[in-house]
Design a protein around this motif. Structure first.
Motif, PDB file in Angstrom:
ATOM      1  N   ASN A  58       4.167   4.018  -4.823  1.00 28.67           N
ATOM      2  CA  ASN A  58       4.886   5.156  -3.920  1.00 28.67           C
ATOM      3  C   ASN A  58       3.837   6.520  -4.176  1.00 28.67           C
ATOM      4  OD1 ASN A  58       7.375   4.484  -2.577  1.00 28.67           O
ATOM      5  ND2 ASN A  58       7.530   3.404  -4.534  1.00 28.67           N
ATOM      6  N   LEU A 115      11.670  -5.561  -8.858  1.00 25.68           N
ATOM      7  CA  LEU A 115      11.415  -5.545  -7.554  1.00 25.68           C
ATOM      8  C   LEU A 115      10.090  -6.184  -7.167  1.00 25.68           C
ATOM      9  CD1 LEU A 115      12.134  -1.885  -7.406  1.00 25.68           C
ATOM     10  CD2 LEU A 115      13.229  -3.547  -6.329  1.00 25.68           C
ATOM     11  N   ASN A 150      12.262  -7.271   1.493  1.00 24.97           N
ATOM     12  CA  ASN A 150      12.984  -6.146   1.976  1.00 24.97           C
ATOM     13  C   ASN A 150      14.660  -6.508   1.774  1.00 24.97           C
ATOM     14  OD1 ASN A 150      10.679  -4.317   2.548  1.00 24.97           O
ATOM     15  ND2 ASN A 150      10.211  -5.647   4.390  1.00 24.97           N
ATOM     16  N   THR A 169      18.085  -0.340   0.541  1.00 25.71           N
ATOM     17  CA  THR A 169      18.059   0.633  -0.170  1.00 25.71           C
ATOM     18  C   THR A 169      18.736   0.286  -1.604  1.00 25.71           C
ATOM     19  OG1 THR A 169      17.683   1.818   1.498  1.00 25.71           O
ATOM     20  CG2 THR A 169      18.241   3.012  -0.522  1.00 25.71           C
ATOM     21  N   ARG A 198      19.368  -2.297  -3.036  1.00 18.18           N
ATOM     22  CA  ARG A 198      18.548  -3.059  -4.115  1.00 18.18           C
ATOM     23  C   ARG A 198      17.351  -2.298  -4.668  1.00 18.18           C
ATOM     24  NH1 ARG A 198      19.447  -8.067  -6.518  1.00 18.18           N
ATOM     25  NH2 ARG A 198      17.743  -9.196  -5.320  1.00 18.18           N
ATOM     26  N   ILE A 199      16.862  -1.565  -3.916  1.00 18.41           N
ATOM     27  CA  ILE A 199      16.000  -0.718  -4.591  1.00 18.41           C
ATOM     28  C   ILE A 199      16.467   0.322  -5.744  1.00 18.41           C
ATOM     29  CG2 ILE A 199      13.981   1.311  -3.973  1.00 18.41           C
ATOM     30  CD1 ILE A 199      13.864   0.180  -1.218  1.00 18.41           C
ATOM     31  N   TYR A 233      15.566   0.505 -10.005  1.00 18.45           N
ATOM     32  CA  TYR A 233      15.203   1.401 -10.760  1.00 18.45           C
ATOM     33  C   TYR A 233      16.252   2.171 -11.775  1.00 18.45           C
ATOM     34  CZ  TYR A 233      11.376   1.804  -7.633  1.00 18.45           C
ATOM     35  OH  TYR A 233      10.046   1.467  -6.731  1.00 18.45           O
ATOM     36  N   TYR A 245      15.834   6.581 -10.249  1.00 20.77           N
ATOM     37  CA  TYR A 245      15.518   6.686  -9.061  1.00 20.77           C
ATOM     38  C   TYR A 245      15.425   8.311  -8.700  1.00 20.77           C
ATOM     39  CZ  TYR A 245      15.515   6.341  -3.999  1.00 20.77           C
ATOM     40  OH  TYR A 245      15.066   6.362  -2.603  1.00 20.77           O
ATOM     41  N   TRP A 288       5.866   0.314  -0.103  1.00 18.91           N
ATOM     42  CA  TRP A 288       6.085  -0.623  -1.579  1.00 18.91           C
ATOM     43  C   TRP A 288       7.721  -0.060  -1.709  1.00 18.91           C
ATOM     44  CZ3 TRP A 288       7.767  -0.928  -6.526  1.00 18.91           C
ATOM     45  CH2 TRP A 288       7.932  -2.189  -7.173  1.00 18.91           C
ATOM     46  N   HIS A 289       8.847  -0.923  -1.430  1.00 22.18           N
ATOM     47  CA  HIS A 289      10.101  -0.618  -1.859  1.00 22.18           C
ATOM     48  C   HIS A 289      10.179   1.233  -2.079  1.00 22.18           C
ATOM     49  CE1 HIS A 289      10.831  -4.554  -2.532  1.00 22.18           C
ATOM     50  NE2 HIS A 289       9.826  -4.720  -3.483  1.00 22.18           N
TER      51      HIS A 289
END
Length: 459
Positions: A197, A414, A419, A422, A424-425, A429, A434, A453-454
């Motif tokens: 990211n 992750l 996909n 959001t 789950r992302i 973290y 996050y 990537w996520h």
């Protein structure tokens, strides 16, 4: 492929300033260059920039910015989420940046951002050194590590990212930055789970560990014995030393010498036990499993780098993976886990995997992207050939996750998922992490160029 044609003059200008190779759809090998591990990923980039130097990476990013192209970064090409491809955009392909330099005196290694684990492990093996890597030798070192880095020897040595000492990164605006405990420490923290990211990782430095001896046991039973074996395996791991790792899995019996003919092509229960020590000592560890009379077995001293190549999944299949992490594994959870295996697409390379964590994994520093409280990971790893099986394979993975909900931690590793939205992302973290990641993102990639990537939205 895209709404408008590639401007030949612009591509030629990029080529003129490039030590590597620029590939477009006009090249005969475009399909091979574009191909990735998961055949469900069909994105067609306009340009694949096969970078040979850091200057190439900077030139590729500059070209993408000037031409308004979205960017993806490719290392090993194993991202089930599709982080390594982008439709109509530019792929920064790092596979030529794959040098591995081992320093046995300091027990460290410097690794190019495009190296895969087989290259890393083979370079370390002559020195009797290793660090936690992936479970597949063709997985990219950078992608796995920046996403956390679970591997066979993590119970002893921690995750791959726990052994990360520094990362050299090229940002979207072409800056070269180093992240370590001393330099850009917030970025260094973010790179322990925050994935791709923040920029393009061109070199990573790792701490290595002495691994003078290594052995494995690979044991196989018919699927209908799986529940009894699973209970024995769970109890064995609860008291096993940290030198012991591995997994329990349901799988299709492979056509290998150690597999009896009546199990080839059939749903089986397998156990892999890894051991940081000799085979003679491993026999004592696996005694309870041997007492259940496996019908196929291999117990042997094996160099660690060889194990890393033994279980490679074949490329070219359709892939769907997921993950649910557990704090405990009671009998009811094992019942549901074993019952769900019968919904797998078989025969196929699919695996329904139960991984033990704990040990050094549980003691490690709190990074974004990994919950140290998790004791087990339930990992449906779906690989199948026919599009007609898509619905069944995806339903199996999702249903297995649902089965595990009563014992789940609520987080997710992750690297194990595609996909899934959001929520789950953020769960991967943690909400507080996050928000901190968003602040780091705003500093190093405020325009969200690296979003494959996520994705973390800049603050």
């Amino acid at each position: 492929m895209t709404d408008h044609l590639i401007e030949p003059a612009a591509v030629e200008r990029l080529r003129s300033d490039f030590d590597g190779r620029i590939v477009t759809e006009l090249d005969d090998d475009y399909e091979d260059v574009r191909g990735v591990f998961n055949s469900m990923l069909t994105a067609r980039p306009r340009v694949v920039a096969q970078c040979a130097t850091v200057a190439d990476v900077k030139a590729a990013l500059r070209y993408a910015t000037e031409n308004g192209l979205p960017v993806a970064v490719r290392g090993g090409g194993h991202s089930v989420a599709g982080a390594c491809l982008v439709d109509g955009g530019l792929v920064v392909d790092l596979r030529r940046l794959n040098a591995v330099v081992v320093d046995p005196e300091t027990q460290t290694a410097k690794v190019g951002g495009g190296a895969v684990w087989s290259e890393f492990d083979r370079a370390c093996q002559p020195h009797g050194l290793a660090t936690t890597g992936g479970r597949v030798s063709t997985t990219g070192v950078a992608g796995l590590t920046l996403g956390g880095g679970s591997g066979w020897i993590e119970r002893k040595f921690g995750l791959a990212c726990d052994n990360l000492l520094a990362v050299d990164l090229v940002t979207a605006d072409g800056r070269e930055v180093t992240a370590s405990e001393q330099e850009n420490p917030d970025l260094f923290w973010a790179l322990h789970g925050g994935g791709g990211n923040f920029g393009v990782a061109t070199e990573l430095t790792f701490r290595l560990h002495e691994v003078p001896e290594f052995s494995i046991a690979l044991l196989l039973w018919p699927a209908d014995q799986g529940r009894a074996v699973a209970g024995v395996y769970r109890d064995l791991i609860r008291t096993a030393p940290e030198d012991v790792g591995g997994a329990l899995l349901f799988m299709t019996g492979p056509p290998e010498e150690f597999v009896p003919g009546h199990l080839v092509g059939q749903l089986c229960c397998g156990v892999l036990v890894t051991h940081l020590g000799p085979e003679t000592a491993l026999h004592d560890v696996i005694g309870p499993l041997l007492a259940t009379a496996p019908q196929g077995q291999v117990i042997a001293d094996v160099p660690y780098a060889d194990l890393q190549c033994m279980l490679d999944d074949p490329p070219g299949f359709r892939n769907y993976w997921s993950d649910e992490n557990l704090r405990e594994l009671p009998d009811e959870a094992l019942d549901r886990f074993c019952e769900r295996a019968y919904d797998m697409v078989t025969p196929s390379p699919s695996q329904q995997v139960l991984l033990p964590w704990g040990g050094a994994v549980g003691r490690g520093r709190e990074w974004p992207g990994f919950n140290r409280d998790s004791q087990w990971a339930v990992h449906p790893l779906g690989l199948w050939a026919a599009p007609a099986d898509d619905e069944r394979a995806i339903a199996w993975a999702r249903n297995l996750r649902a089965d595990m909900k009563p014992w789940a931690t609520g987080d997710v590793y992750l690297n194990f998922i595609g996909n899934e939205g959001t929520d789950r992302i953020v769960a991967g973290y943690g909400e507080e992490n996050y928000r901190r990641l968003q602040r780091v993102k705003a500093e190093f990639d405020p325009h969200n160029v690296f979003n494959r990537w996520h994705a973390i939205e800049p603050a």
